[in-house]
Enzyme design. Structure first.
Site, PDB file in Angstrom:
ATOM      1  CB  ALA A   6      -0.899   0.001   1.238  1.00 48.60           C
ATOM      2  CB  SER A   8       0.382   6.884   1.357  1.00 49.31           C
ATOM      3  OG  SER A   8       1.618   7.055   2.032  1.00 49.31           O
ATOM      4  N   GLY A   9       2.666   7.682  -0.987  1.00 52.50           N
ATOM      5  CA  GLY A   9       3.496   8.826  -1.349  1.00 52.50           C
ATOM      6  C   GLY A   9       4.273   9.358  -0.158  1.00 52.50           C
ATOM      7  N   GLY A  10       4.159   8.679   0.981  1.00 60.86           N
ATOM      8  CA  GLY A  10       4.870   9.078   2.189  1.00 60.86           C
ATOM      9  C   GLY A  10       6.130   8.255   2.397  1.00 60.86           C
ATOM     10  CB  SER A  13       3.872   3.561   1.912  1.00 62.13           C
ATOM     11  OG  SER A  13       3.913   4.814   1.257  1.00 62.13           O
ATOM     12  CG  MET A  32      -5.906   1.884  -1.643  1.00 60.30           C
ATOM     13  SD  MET A  32      -6.234   1.239   0.041  1.00 60.30           S
ATOM     14  CE  MET A  32      -4.874   1.975   0.948  1.00 60.30           C
ATOM     15  CB  CYS A  92      -9.899   3.682   7.076  1.00 61.10           C
ATOM     16  SG  CYS A  92      -9.109   3.791   5.457  1.00 61.10           S
ATOM     17  N   GLY A 116       2.823   0.473   5.589  1.00 60.67           N
ATOM     18  CA  GLY A 116       3.835   1.196   6.350  1.00 60.67           C
ATOM     19  C   GLY A 116       3.451   1.448   7.789  1.00 60.67           C
ATOM     20  CB  CYS A 186      -6.714  11.043   4.733  1.00 61.52           C
ATOM     21  SG  CYS A 186      -8.115   9.923   4.434  1.00 61.52           S
TER      22      CYS A 186
END
Length: 338
Positions: A6, A8-10, A13, A32, A92, A116, A186
């Site tokens: 998964a 997230s762009g962080g 992860s 996602m 979630c 992550g 979020c």
């Protein structure tokens, strides 16, 4: 092993995907789309694409907006409407990240789903992360136990500063080490009330009652308050702090009192989410993410409801929040407070 990560762009992860690839696994990434906050996805997807290109892995964009709206967003709104305090991250994790995303991973033929999160899985149980300051076992405790064999949390053995330092040591990932941390919820820009304003009038003056039922002041609308809040309402003649004890949503009333009146020594869960077969637990419970673990006894009824007796009093128990039960560093069960 074929693993879906998964993404997230962080930094978390990103390092998760990098670590698993370095370990020799066949890795794919998945971003996602969960909500429609303007500009949110474009920036994150660009980061995910950059990481996927650097790692040389395939990545997917999974649109789960309808599922998220049904399982997380609208329950968040409706729980506040009922005068309760929701826990959207827990929902979630259960229904989306460790639910729909896991289904997608299996459809790709992946053996595992990695995220992550800072937590560990050992012997079929979720366990507290090595870095307790970043531990996310509380929010993961709502997961279906049948999902656990398919999950990997590579950062569970790491400290956050180690993860950032690792990213900083890799030229192509240095920018991830210094970027701002994502918000806890979020889809909330500033305050949850801004979300509620899209569905209801939040500015309806109402009565403030004391615990005997006497009207002692006014407030700005019950949805502005959560259990334990001590500001934003009027209490005539008060010489010491008052706190929200109860919310009567149907009458737009809040009940306030002194801090001692927030004390609770027992509560109930509508349904308990168990990670072991038991009818009674002698353990510890956290009634909020950052609360201290409190010794308790849990008695579970045949219908899955549970009664909890605390060995020490706690303050500010909020209906709708999640209670998570631990044996030292191991999650035994969870449930939402009635």
């Amino acid at each position: 092993m074929k693993i879906l990560v998964a993404m997230s762009g962080g930094v978390d992860s990103t390092i998760t995907a990098y670590t698993l690839l370095k370990q020799g696994h066949e890795v794919q990434g998945c971003y996602m789309k969960l909500h429609g906050k303007p500009g949110y996805h474009e920036e994150n997807i660009a980061k995910v694409e950059r990481v996927a290109k650097f790692l040389g892995i395939k990545h997917h964009i999974l649109d789960l907006q309808e599922d998220f709206k049904k399982a997380v967003y609208m329950p968040f709104v409706n729980t506040y409407k009922e005068g309760k305090t929701p826990n959207p991250c827990a929902w979630c994790n259960r229904f989306i990240k460790l639910g729909k995303l896991l289904e997608f991973a299996k459809s790709l033929g992946c053996e595992k789903l990695a995220t992550g999160h800072y937590a560990r899985i050992e012997d079929g149980f979720i366990k507290v992360a090595v870095d307790e300051s970043k531990d996310q076992s509380y929010f993961l405790a709502s997961a279906d136990k049948n999902a656990l064999p398919y999950l990997i949390f590579p950062l569970g053995e790491q400290r956050k500063e180690q993860v950032k330092a690792y990213a900083a040591s890799i030229k192509e990932l240095q920018s991830f080490a210094t970027q701002k941390e994502s918000a806890e919820i979020c889809f909330v820009e500033d305050t949850y009330v801004q979300v509620l304003e899209q569905f209801m009038n939040t500015k309806i003056s109402g009565e403030v009652l004391d615990s005997s039922g006497k009207v002692v002041g006014k407030h700005d609308g019950y949805m502005h308050y959560t259990i334990g809040k001590r500001r934003g309402f009027e209490v005539k003649g008060a010489h010491e702090p008052h706190f929200v004890l109860k919310i009567n949503a149907d009458k737009n009333q809040i009940v306030v009192g002194k801090k001692e009146e927030l004390k609770v020594k027992e509560f109930e869960l509508d349904k308990i989410n168990l990670f072991l077969d038991a009818k009674e637990l002698d353990c510890e419970v956290k009634i909020r993410y950052r609360s201290k673990a409190t010794p308790c006894v849990v008695k579970i009824a045949d219908d899955g409801s549970a009664k909890i007796k605390l060995k020490e009093e706690v303050y500010g128990l909020a209906s709708g929040q999640m209670a998570v039960f631990y044996d030292k560093d191991k999650v035994l069960a969870s449930g939402f407070i009635s």
